[in-house]
Design a protein around this motif. Structure first.
Motif, PDB file in Angstrom:
ATOM      1  N   GLY B  56      -2.374  73.396  -9.448  1.00  0.00           N
ATOM      2  CA  GLY B  56      -2.819  71.916  -9.135  1.00  0.00           C
ATOM      3  C   GLY B  56      -1.610  71.157 -10.028  1.00  0.00           C
ATOM      4  N   ILE B  57      -0.364  71.518  -9.936  1.00  0.00           N
ATOM      5  CA  ILE B  57       0.788  70.797 -10.725  1.00  0.00           C
ATOM      6  C   ILE B  57       1.852  70.449  -9.642  1.00  0.00           C
ATOM      7  CG2 ILE B  57       2.742  71.317 -12.145  1.00  0.00           C
ATOM      8  CD1 ILE B  57       0.974  72.632 -13.824  1.00  0.00           C
ATOM      9  N   LEU B  58       2.026  69.136  -9.699  1.00  0.00           N
ATOM     10  CA  LEU B  58       3.069  68.713  -8.805  1.00  0.00           C
ATOM     11  C   LEU B  58       4.367  68.883  -9.363  1.00  0.00           C
ATOM     12  CD1 LEU B  58       2.811  67.787  -5.715  1.00  0.00           C
ATOM     13  CD2 LEU B  58       2.371  65.346  -6.670  1.00  0.00           C
ATOM     14  N   ASN B  59       5.236  69.818  -9.075  1.00  0.00           N
ATOM     15  CA  ASN B  59       6.474  70.106  -9.945  1.00  0.00           C
ATOM     16  C   ASN B  59       7.533  68.988  -9.471  1.00  0.00           C
ATOM     17  OD1 ASN B  59       8.486  70.982 -11.632  1.00  0.00           O
ATOM     18  ND2 ASN B  59       8.388  72.951 -10.354  1.00  0.00           N
ATOM     19  N   LEU B 105       6.502  77.947 -22.456  1.00  0.00           N
ATOM     20  CA  LEU B 105       6.923  77.024 -23.341  1.00  0.00           C
ATOM     21  C   LEU B 105       6.311  75.367 -22.922  1.00  0.00           C
ATOM     22  CD1 LEU B 105      10.666  77.694 -23.950  1.00  0.00           C
ATOM     23  CD2 LEU B 105       8.644  77.988 -25.486  1.00  0.00           C
ATOM     24  N   THR B 106       6.080  75.277 -21.643  1.00  0.00           N
ATOM     25  CA  THR B 106       5.824  73.883 -21.588  1.00  0.00           C
ATOM     26  C   THR B 106       4.419  73.713 -20.232  1.00  0.00           C
ATOM     27  OG1 THR B 106       7.269  74.063 -19.394  1.00  0.00           O
ATOM     28  CG2 THR B 106       8.123  73.074 -21.572  1.00  0.00           C
ATOM     29  N   ILE B 107       4.641  74.295 -19.330  1.00  0.00           N
ATOM     30  CA  ILE B 107       3.795  73.891 -18.501  1.00  0.00           C
ATOM     31  C   ILE B 107       2.352  74.299 -18.771  1.00  0.00           C
ATOM     32  CG2 ILE B 107       2.723  74.692 -15.582  1.00  0.00           C
ATOM     33  CD1 ILE B 107       5.211  73.009 -15.751  1.00  0.00           C
ATOM     34  N   LYS B 108       2.060  75.807 -19.497  1.00  0.00           N
ATOM     35  CA  LYS B 108       0.889  76.175 -19.687  1.00  0.00           C
ATOM     36  C   LYS B 108       0.074  75.118 -20.613  1.00  0.00           C
ATOM     37  CE  LYS B 108      -0.472  79.750 -23.177  1.00  0.00           C
ATOM     38  NZ  LYS B 108       0.257  80.526 -24.129  1.00  0.00           N
ATOM     39  N   HIS B 109       0.764  74.202 -21.300  1.00  0.00           N
ATOM     40  CA  HIS B 109      -0.015  73.158 -22.101  1.00  0.00           C
ATOM     41  C   HIS B 109      -0.538  72.109 -21.429  1.00  0.00           C
ATOM     42  CE1 HIS B 109       1.294  75.698 -25.397  1.00  0.00           C
ATOM     43  NE2 HIS B 109       2.702  75.542 -24.715  1.00  0.00           N
ATOM     44  N   VAL B 110      -0.200  71.862 -19.946  1.00  0.00           N
ATOM     45  CA  VAL B 110      -0.514  70.799 -19.345  1.00  0.00           C
ATOM     46  C   VAL B 110      -1.375  70.961 -18.139  1.00  0.00           C
ATOM     47  CG1 VAL B 110       1.482  69.342 -20.267  1.00  0.00           C
ATOM     48  CG2 VAL B 110       1.855  70.502 -18.138  1.00  0.00           C
ATOM     49  N   ARG B 112      -4.322  71.379 -17.127  1.00  0.00           N
ATOM     50  CA  ARG B 112      -5.560  70.655 -16.902  1.00  0.00           C
ATOM     51  C   ARG B 112      -5.210  68.992 -17.225  1.00  0.00           C
ATOM     52  NH1 ARG B 112      -6.633  75.284 -18.526  1.00  0.00           N
ATOM     53  NH2 ARG B 112      -7.636  76.615 -17.151  1.00  0.00           N
ATOM     54  N   ALA B 113      -3.917  68.677 -17.268  1.00  0.00           N
ATOM     55  CA  ALA B 113      -3.752  67.356 -17.668  1.00  0.00           C
ATOM     56  C   ALA B 113      -2.789  66.721 -16.677  1.00  0.00           C
ATOM     57  CB  ALA B 113      -3.324  67.126 -19.237  1.00  0.00           C
ATOM     58  N   PRO B 114      -3.360  65.886 -15.682  1.00  0.00           N
ATOM     59  CA  PRO B 114      -2.563  65.632 -14.481  1.00  0.00           C
ATOM     60  C   PRO B 114      -1.221  64.512 -15.001  1.00  0.00           C
ATOM     61  CG  PRO B 114      -4.789  65.395 -13.998  1.00  0.00           C
ATOM     62  CD  PRO B 114      -4.703  65.997 -15.392  1.00  0.00           C
ATOM     63  N   LEU B 115      -1.504  63.669 -15.679  1.00  0.00           N
ATOM     64  CA  LEU B 115      -0.640  62.475 -16.060  1.00  0.00           C
ATOM     65  C   LEU B 115       0.316  63.210 -16.786  1.00  0.00           C
ATOM     66  CD1 LEU B 115       0.219  59.886 -16.055  1.00  0.00           C
ATOM     67  CD2 LEU B 115      -1.213  59.141 -18.172  1.00  0.00           C
ATOM     68  N   ASN B 116       0.006  63.827 -17.899  1.00  0.00           N
ATOM     69  CA  ASN B 116       1.128  64.665 -18.702  1.00  0.00           C
ATOM     70  C   ASN B 116       1.855  65.769 -17.740  1.00  0.00           C
ATOM     71  OD1 ASN B 116       0.092  63.538 -20.782  1.00  0.00           O
ATOM     72  ND2 ASN B 116      -1.135  65.139 -21.789  1.00  0.00           N
ATOM     73  N   GLN B 117       1.357  66.234 -16.825  1.00  0.00           N
ATOM     74  CA  GLN B 117       2.186  67.192 -15.770  1.00  0.00           C
ATOM     75  C   GLN B 117       3.236  66.247 -15.250  1.00  0.00           C
ATOM     76  OE1 GLN B 117      -0.565  68.488 -12.975  1.00  0.00           O
ATOM     77  NE2 GLN B 117      -1.850  69.508 -14.119  1.00  0.00           N
ATOM     78  N   PHE B 118       3.078  65.174 -14.957  1.00  0.00           N
ATOM     79  CA  PHE B 118       3.970  64.320 -14.238  1.00  0.00           C
ATOM     80  C   PHE B 118       5.050  64.120 -15.163  1.00  0.00           C
ATOM     81  CE2 PHE B 118       0.974  62.819 -10.955  1.00  0.00           C
ATOM     82  CZ  PHE B 118       1.745  63.064  -9.656  1.00  0.00           C
ATOM     83  N   LEU B 119       4.750  63.747 -16.464  1.00  0.00           N
ATOM     84  CA  LEU B 119       5.751  63.213 -17.318  1.00  0.00           C
ATOM     85  C   LEU B 119       6.459  64.568 -17.884  1.00  0.00           C
ATOM     86  CD1 LEU B 119       3.354  61.039 -19.694  1.00  0.00           C
ATOM     87  CD2 LEU B 119       5.140  60.319 -18.081  1.00  0.00           C
ATOM     88  N   LEU B 120       5.782  65.705 -18.075  1.00  0.00           N
ATOM     89  CA  LEU B 120       6.308  66.771 -18.395  1.00  0.00           C
ATOM     90  C   LEU B 120       7.488  67.185 -17.478  1.00  0.00           C
ATOM     91  CD1 LEU B 120       6.711  69.336 -20.288  1.00  0.00           C
ATOM     92  CD2 LEU B 120       4.953  70.519 -18.956  1.00  0.00           C
ATOM     93  N   THR B 121       7.194  67.308 -16.136  1.00  0.00           N
ATOM     94  CA  THR B 121       7.957  67.861 -15.187  1.00  0.00           C
ATOM     95  C   THR B 121       9.068  66.717 -14.819  1.00  0.00           C
ATOM     96  OG1 THR B 121       6.560  67.005 -13.254  1.00  0.00           O
ATOM     97  CG2 THR B 121       6.187  69.425 -13.809  1.00  0.00           C
ATOM     98  N   PHE B 122       8.921  65.402 -14.957  1.00  0.00           N
ATOM     99  CA  PHE B 122       9.793  64.459 -14.853  1.00  0.00           C
ATOM    100  C   PHE B 122      10.786  64.664 -15.917  1.00  0.00           C
ATOM    101  CE2 PHE B 122      11.583  60.318 -15.847  1.00  0.00           C
ATOM    102  CZ  PHE B 122      12.334  60.138 -14.509  1.00  0.00           C
ATOM    103  N   GLY B 123      10.335  65.134 -17.126  1.00  0.00           N
ATOM    104  CA  GLY B 123      11.000  65.165 -18.376  1.00  0.00           C
ATOM    105  C   GLY B 123      12.019  66.630 -18.099  1.00  0.00           C
TER     106      GLY B 123
END
Lengths: 414, 308
Positions: B56-59, B105-110, B112-123
């Protein structure tokens, strides 16, 4: 008791006078010499900006090793503009107010510089810029009520094209087998390519020119097969592509695979991919440039710069901004020395009079008016050709390092 | 696998076959370059579809991971002198390790958090590009292998043949992913996790581990893809960004989780681009057509939902 005190006092006086005679007198430290501060703004994340800053550092080191200017050392403060107009403008403000620099130098992208011009104009300090080739920058400077403080060393975009028109006319005259009656220009669809095409059409008025845009690999493109097929159908004497460095490999590979080998194959990216000269497809590709490493064979200043740069930084200059950064500082230093002061008026007068017969970029440098501003330095670029992995200078003939290979060899012969 | 195609995709597939047949006679080079370019898009988009379908992550850093795979292959080629095709082999496990580290380190923590996924993968995208900039600088890097410019001539048409490798690779990755998801225990577990993670956990599937393996496997595939990409393209820190955008767009057009749809739409977009470019002076419309089609599809879906 009183007699004893008197004797001790006399003895102390004698002792102190002996110490005063026999020992060196304490020296009062002179106030430290205030350095001459040069504030540079470059995109340090990019090799052009980084090597430009290295060229500047090399020049500063050489000048300081020779005693500085007017008995004062040069201090170089380099700030990163990150290719961002906002960051670049803020960098100028900080250099002016926090670092209190005496002169602004450096530069690269025109878009960044357009945002810096109002800040530079507000402070009005002498500025010697080596980037920003767009005629829009020239217009912005010329629109200021006073721009005497502004010196521009890089040729303007229209000057570069005028130079190449002049160069091709000379080449065609000297080598009559080279013809330029029909030209196809493939240009990247952004401002860089579109401007290049428009200017080419205007200046190569006697040449039948067709053109078509493509999406550069920088923006996710890189499929040039259609535009190359159209060029092949046009059957030009010269094929010119105006794009960016990452387009170079795709352009050659795809031209080969469709069997397109026009007599003149010319690319005008700002730089070339690492190792491009080593691939066989690069042989006899023409290019334009401000500088070539091969100039070290004909220009003593270029040779000095080349070897000094390698010795100091352990790498070869890979972009013309490296020698241009070096020239930037040398030019400013020559102006200050000539003026004998940092006062604006005399310094501007002196910079206007600076003349170099030879420079690290292999060209003479003098200041003359351009179309719109009073202080323009270099006005031309060279016509070069990849030969055996080297960028050989074909024109101007006075600094030529090789004869041209013509026509473009067939792909099967490589 | 064709049985999994949705009815809409079938219609599109038939339309493409008709278009391809017309092109084969009318503009054969359009058919060839469209198929080749479209296959590259499919190749890059497939892992995006899997990651989205199961995690469910849009990388948004997908293209940057491909860039990393390409630079890894480039470094191997320049340091050891091996052929880029051979560099595909070590690039796979290397990127698998990158996937595990990134996930932990990163993906695991987001997850189930769609908005955070966007921010994280953008980062992550920005960080990877900057890291590549520090290591390899912004100067484009290339490798040269003569077969990259190989060509063939059929009648009046001369065309490049190397990019048929993209067609083959897209088919291999698609079939491989399909077989993995439908014929292996790990794949079936991944499908179960993708459909209902809570239910999967209740029946004893290690959801966390499944997420990590799927994410890492998808990044691992980007290693060989990066090596293939390197053979024909200059690589530089920002090279991946536009491909992230294209991959996500193709996945959005196909419908999230629809792997055969990615094949159909990826090649369809490649053909559409090549067709537009084949008309002199219209090349600038290729991107407009590409993203215009995406907008139309999204509007159409929205309209269909409202009608229902």
């Amino acid at each position: 008791m009183k007699k004893g005190i008197l004797l001790i006092a006399v003895a102390l006086l004698l002792a102190s006078s002996l110490v005063a005679v026999g020992c060196p007198r304490p020296v009062l430290e002179e106030p430290p010499v205030e350095p001459i501060r040069l504030g540079a703004v470059n995109p340090l994340g990019d090799i052009t900006g980084r090597q430009s800053a290295q060229g500047m550092k090399l020049a500063v080191a050489e000048i300081n090793a020779a005693g500085g200017i007017l008995g004062r050392p040069l201090e170089l403060i380099v700030m990163d503009d990150e290719f961002s107009p906002a960051v670049g403008a803020a960098a100028i403000e900080k250099l002016a107010t926090v670092h209190e620099v005496d002169i602004f130098i450096g530069g690269m992208a025109s878009g960044v510089h357009l945002a810096q011009i109002p800040i530079l104009a507000k402070h009005g300090r002498v500025t010697v810029w080596i980037g920003a080739a767009s005629h829009l920058v020239e217009a912005a400077i010329a629109a200021l009520p006073d721009h005497d403080w502004y010196f521009h060393l890089h040729p303007w975009d229209y000057q570069q094209v005028e130079g190449t028109v002049e160069g091709w006319a000379a080449i065609v005259e000297k080598f009559p087998q080279i013809r330029l009656d029909r030209m196809f220009v493939a240009y990247e669809e952004g401002a860089f390519g579109a401007a290049g095409f428009a200017i080419s059409r205007a200046l190569f008025a006697d040449v039948t020119i067709e053109g078509e845009s493509f999406t550069s690999a920088v923006f996710g493109g890189g499929d040039f097969r259609a535009v190359l097929r159209h060029a092949k159908e046009f059957n030009p004497d010269a094929f010119v592509w105006v794009g960016f460095d990452p387009d170079a490999l795709g352009m050659m590979v795809q031209a080969k695979e469709i069997g397109f080998a026009p007599p003149v194959f010319l690319g005008t990216p700002p730089g070339w991919p690492v190792g491009f000269g080593e691939i066989p497809l690069s042989e006899a590709v023409w290019l334009y440039g401000m500088w070539s490493p091969e100039l070290k064979g004909v220009s003593p200043e270029a040779a000095h710069f080349w070897w000094a740069f390698i010795e100091k930084f352990g790498e070869e200059p890979a972009t013309y901004f490296a020698p241009l950064g070096y020239v930037n500082v040398k030019f400013v230093a020559a102006g200050i020395e000539r003026a004998g002061t940092l006062e604006r008026g005399p310094l501007i007068e002196a910079l206007r009079e600076v003349r170099f017969e030879d420079t690290a970029v292999g060209w003479p440098l003098t200041i003359a008016p351009s179309r719109l501003i009073r202080h323009q330095g270099f006005t031309r670029q060279m016509i070069l050709q990849w030969q055996g992995g080297r960028q050989e200078v074909i024109w101007p003939f006075e600094v030529a390092t090789a004869e041209p290979i013509f026509p473009f060899p067939r792909w099967e012969d490589r | 696998m064709l049985a999994k195609l949705r009815q809409r995709d079938y219609q599109i597939l038939i339309a493409f076959i008709i278009v391809a047949a017309i092109l084969a006679f009318w503009r054969p080079h359009v058919l060839i370059s469209g198929l080749q370019r479209g296959s590259l898009y499919v190749l890059i988009a497939l892992p995006v579809g899997i990651i989205y379908g199961i995690l469910g992550i849009l990388n948004l850093a997908h293209g940057e991971f491909m860039m990393l795979g390409a630079f890894f292959a480039f470094s191997l080629v320049t340091l050891t002198g091996i052929d880029p095709l051979i560099a595909m082999l070590p690039a796979f496990p290397a990127m698998f390790v990158v996937g595990i580290v990134t996930y932990r380190l990163t993906i695991k923590h987001v997850v189930r958090a769609p908005l955070n996924q966007f921010l994280l993968t953008f980062g992550l995208a920005v960080m990877l590009a900057e890291m590549a900039n520090l290591i390899w600088t912004t100067r484009p890097r290339i490798v040269w292998v003569p077969y990259a410019a190989s060509s063939a001539t059929i009648g009046p048409i001369t065309f490049g043949t190397f990019e048929f490798v993209y067609v083959a690779a897209a088919a291999i990755v698609l079939v491989g992913m399909f077989l993995f998801l439908t014929r292996t225990r790990a794949g079936l577990a991944a499908m179960a996790v993708g459909q209902n993670p809570r239910g999967a956990k209740l029946v004893g599937i290690d959801v966390e581990r499944t997420y990590m393996m799927i994410f890492s496997a998808c990044l691992a595939v980007l290693g060989p893809i990066g090596a293939l990409f390197l053979i024909r393209h200059a690589i530089f820190p920002e090279v991946g960004g536009p491909f992230s955008l294209r991959a996500v767009s193709i996945v959005a057009m196909a419908g999230f989780g629809n792997l055969p749809g990615i094949l159909v739409w990826g090649i369809g977009l490649g053909l559409a681009e090549a067709f537009v470019r084949s008309f002199r002076g219209w090349g600038g419309w290729a991107d407009i057509i590409f993203f215009g089609m995406i907008i139309l599809v999204v509007f159409y879906r929205s309209y269909q939902r409202r009608v229902r």
